[in-house]
Design a protein around this motif. Structure first.
Motif, PDB file in Angstrom:
ATOM      1  N   LEU A 232      49.704  -1.781  20.151  1.00  0.00           N
ATOM      2  CA  LEU A 232      48.328  -1.635  19.687  1.00  0.00           C
ATOM      3  C   LEU A 232      48.253  -1.687  18.163  1.00  0.00           C
ATOM      4  O   LEU A 232      47.318  -2.245  17.590  1.00  0.00           O
ATOM      5  N   SER A 233      49.238  -1.087  17.516  1.00  0.00           N
ATOM      6  CA  SER A 233      49.264  -1.114  16.053  1.00  0.00           C
ATOM      7  C   SER A 233      49.380  -2.538  15.532  1.00  0.00           C
ATOM      8  O   SER A 233      48.733  -2.916  14.537  1.00  0.00           O
TER       9      SER A 233
ATOM     10  N   THR B  53      45.968  -4.617  16.433  1.00  0.00           N
ATOM     11  CA  THR B  53      44.743  -4.124  15.793  1.00  0.00           C
ATOM     12  C   THR B  53      44.877  -4.011  14.285  1.00  0.00           C
ATOM     13  O   THR B  53      43.860  -3.919  13.580  1.00  0.00           O
TER      14      THR B  53
ATOM     15  N   ARG C 167      46.011  -1.447  12.867  1.00  0.00           N
ATOM     16  CA  ARG C 167      45.846  -0.031  12.532  1.00  0.00           C
ATOM     17  C   ARG C 167      47.215   0.619  12.339  1.00  0.00           C
ATOM     18  O   ARG C 167      48.224   0.154  12.869  1.00  0.00           O
TER      19      ARG C 167
ATOM     20  N   MET D  51      47.494   4.962  16.255  1.00  0.00           N
ATOM     21  CA  MET D  51      47.672   4.529  17.635  1.00  0.00           C
ATOM     22  C   MET D  51      48.470   5.551  18.447  1.00  0.00           C
ATOM     23  O   MET D  51      48.252   5.719  19.644  1.00  0.00           O
TER      24      MET D  51
ATOM     25  N   ASN E 239      42.051   2.425  27.450  1.00  0.00           N
ATOM     26  CA  ASN E 239      40.856   1.811  26.868  1.00  0.00           C
ATOM     27  C   ASN E 239      39.808   2.866  26.528  1.00  0.00           C
ATOM     28  O   ASN E 239      39.118   2.767  25.506  1.00  0.00           O
TER      29      ASN E 239
ATOM     30  N   MET F 281      40.758   4.544  23.279  1.00  0.00           N
ATOM     31  CA  MET F 281      40.498   3.701  22.118  1.00  0.00           C
ATOM     32  C   MET F 281      39.021   3.704  21.758  1.00  0.00           C
ATOM     33  O   MET F 281      38.654   3.682  20.576  1.00  0.00           O
TER      34      MET F 281
ATOM     35  N   VAL G 140      38.241   2.472  18.015  1.00  0.00           N
ATOM     36  CA  VAL G 140      39.041   1.252  17.917  1.00  0.00           C
ATOM     37  C   VAL G 140      38.373   0.164  18.750  1.00  0.00           C
ATOM     38  O   VAL G 140      38.233   0.304  19.967  1.00  0.00           O
ATOM     39  N   ARG G 141      37.945  -0.899  18.096  1.00  0.00           N
ATOM     40  CA  ARG G 141      37.261  -1.981  18.796  1.00  0.00           C
ATOM     41  C   ARG G 141      38.265  -2.937  19.414  1.00  0.00           C
ATOM     42  O   ARG G 141      38.431  -4.080  18.984  1.00  0.00           O
ATOM     43  N   CYS G 142      38.925  -2.469  20.408  1.00  0.00           N
ATOM     44  CA  CYS G 142      39.929  -3.273  21.105  1.00  0.00           C
ATOM     45  C   CYS G 142      40.050  -2.754  22.529  1.00  0.00           C
ATOM     46  O   CYS G 142      40.169  -1.537  22.745  1.00  0.00           O
ATOM     47  N   GLN G 143      39.973  -3.658  23.471  1.00  0.00           N
ATOM     48  CA  GLN G 143      40.144  -3.310  24.873  1.00  0.00           C
ATOM     49  C   GLN G 143      41.203  -4.235  25.466  1.00  0.00           C
ATOM     50  O   GLN G 143      41.099  -5.459  25.367  1.00  0.00           O
TER      51      GLN G 143
END
Length: 222
Positions: free
Chosen positions: A101-102, A105, A107, A112, A135, A138, A143-146
């Motif tokens: 995820l890091s 994204t 981030r 994360m 999800n 997040m 966090v705008r990520c799915q």
């Protein structure tokens, strides 16, 4: 075994890790012995006595290691199916998911890691991480990520997770095979040196035995 610093539920193989540390200590001791014997003037010098302390220290470091590893290797049974199944429970993939995820994204990993902590709390009763919990965590963290179902399936595959870590010394299958090949080549080289040293020792021992026999042989009296 002891707990992991990043994953409290994980257990690290202390014996393997401590063996590496002891090997490094022995390398340092060998260097100390060489340095002590370097630049000596002709004849015996008292500072050479200090090499005995280094040798005894090295022996204390490795004394129990071979026997411990013999017991491990002889008693080890690898069950690949059980290993793969174990990777899907107990949140063992959590750190890898946080790292993934890091990367996607941009981030910080610490953020994360916090997201994964909230996801684990959501599905603690189930004993394994779920896509819905992740999800949802997040979304809560802004966090705008799915993750899609396809991405989730890839993350859940331990073989793919290992393959992602493809750098020197990593657990990726091809890197492990390279390390195994290099170690086997080094082992064969060491075995060849040992055979050469053993033959030289046997020749020296035989020569010394003949000389001793000549020295103690009684002289014929007239």
């Amino acid at each position: 075994v002891t707990g992991s610093s990043i994953m409290p539920q994980k257990r690290n193989p202390d014996l393997a890790e401590v063996t590496r540390a002891r090997a490094a200590a022995c390398q340092a001791t060998a260097q100390a012995i060489v340095a002590t014997a370097t630049g000596q003037v002709s004849g015996y010098n008292r500072d050479l006595q200090w090499t005995k302390y280094h040798i005894m220290d090295a022996w204390r470091q490795i004394d129990q290691v071979p026997e411990a590893w013999r017991r491990i290797v002889e008693g080890l049974t690898i069950d690949r199916r059980a290993m793969r199944a174990a990777c899907r429970v107990g949140f063992l993939e959590a750190a890898e998911v946080a790292d993934y995820l890091s990367r996607i994204t941009g981030r910080p990993f610490r953020q994360m890691h916090g997201v994964l902590g909230r996801a684990v709390e959501r599905c603690d009763a189930e004993g394994q991480l779920t896509l819905g919990a992740l999800n949802g965590a997040m979304v809560e963290a802004g966090v705008r990520c799915q993750l899609s179902l396809d991405e989730w399936d890839q993350i859940q595959d331990p073989t793919l997770r290992l393959a992602w870590r493809s750098h020197v010394g990593s657990p990726a299958p091809e890197r492990v095979q390279e390390s195994v090949g290099a170690l086997l080549a080094r082992l064969r080289s060491i075995q060849g040196s040992l055979k050469s040293w053993r033959r030289g020792h046997e020749r020296a021992q035989s020569k010394m035995d003949r000389l001793v026999a000549q020295m103690i042989r009684p002289r014929n009296r007239k």
